[in-house]
Design a protein around this motif. Structure first.
Motif, PDB file in Angstrom:
ATOM      1  N   GLN A 122      -3.089 116.484  73.609  1.00 51.30           N
ATOM      2  CA  GLN A 122      -3.015 117.695  72.794  1.00 51.30           C
ATOM      3  C   GLN A 122      -1.702 118.431  73.031  1.00 51.30           C
ATOM      4  N   ARG A 123      -1.272 118.510  74.291  1.00 57.96           N
ATOM      5  CA  ARG A 123       0.004 119.169  74.592  1.00 57.96           C
ATOM      6  C   ARG A 123       1.159 118.448  73.924  1.00 57.96           C
ATOM      7  N   GLU A 125       1.021 116.589  71.234  1.00 54.54           N
ATOM      8  CA  GLU A 125       0.947 116.817  69.793  1.00 54.54           C
ATOM      9  C   GLU A 125       1.478 118.201  69.431  1.00 54.54           C
ATOM     10  N   ARG A 126       1.141 119.207  70.245  1.00 47.00           N
ATOM     11  CA  ARG A 126       1.665 120.563  69.977  1.00 47.00           C
ATOM     12  C   ARG A 126       3.178 120.600  70.135  1.00 47.00           C
ATOM     13  N   ALA A 127       3.690 119.917  71.145  1.00 50.02           N
ATOM     14  CA  ALA A 127       5.139 119.878  71.355  1.00 50.02           C
ATOM     15  C   ALA A 127       5.830 119.193  70.181  1.00 50.02           C
ATOM     16  N   GLU A 128       5.253 118.091  69.697  1.00 49.08           N
ATOM     17  CA  GLU A 128       5.820 117.411  68.533  1.00 49.08           C
ATOM     18  C   GLU A 128       5.814 118.323  67.309  1.00 49.08           C
ATOM     19  N   GLN A 129       4.733 119.077  67.120  1.00 49.89           N
ATOM     20  CA  GLN A 129       4.647 119.994  65.985  1.00 49.89           C
ATOM     21  C   GLN A 129       5.685 121.103  66.112  1.00 49.89           C
ATOM     22  N   ARG A 130       5.855 121.635  67.329  1.00 46.29           N
ATOM     23  CA  ARG A 130       6.879 122.678  67.521  1.00 46.29           C
ATOM     24  C   ARG A 130       8.272 122.135  67.230  1.00 46.29           C
ATOM     25  N   ASP A 169       8.621 121.854  63.508  1.00 45.37           N
ATOM     26  CA  ASP A 169       8.802 123.198  62.943  1.00 45.37           C
ATOM     27  C   ASP A 169      10.223 123.701  63.184  1.00 45.37           C
TER      28      ASP A 169
END
Length: 74
Positions: free
Chosen positions: A46-47, A49-54, A57
């Motif tokens: 999950q971390r 995936e969030r880093a990839e999304q950031r 963005d």
């Protein structure tokens, strides 16, 4: 329950200060360890995936700002 291939009624030892919590058997401890490892793996996924999304963005924001600069410099 079954212990080392023997099925019978077994005595469970409880911690005196936590009368409702039996001392875990080796199998229970191993299962708990495996469950915690799976939870850590899921959290790390999950971390990531969030880093990839950031990062995605941030790239989008950079592209937006570059477009604004290009439009201003025309």
């Amino acid at each position: 329950g079954t212990f080392q291939t023997y099925t019978a009624t077994w005595l469970r030892i409880y911690q005196s200060e936590l009368a409702s919590a039996p001392i875990a058997t080796r199998e229970e401890r191993e299962r708990q360890r495996a469950e915690r490892a799976e939870q850590r793996t899921a959290l790390e996924r999950q971390r990531a995936e969030r880093a990839e999304q950031r990062a995605a963005d941030a790239q989008d924001e950079i592209a937006r700002l570059r477009a604004l600069l290009d439009a201003k410099n025309e």
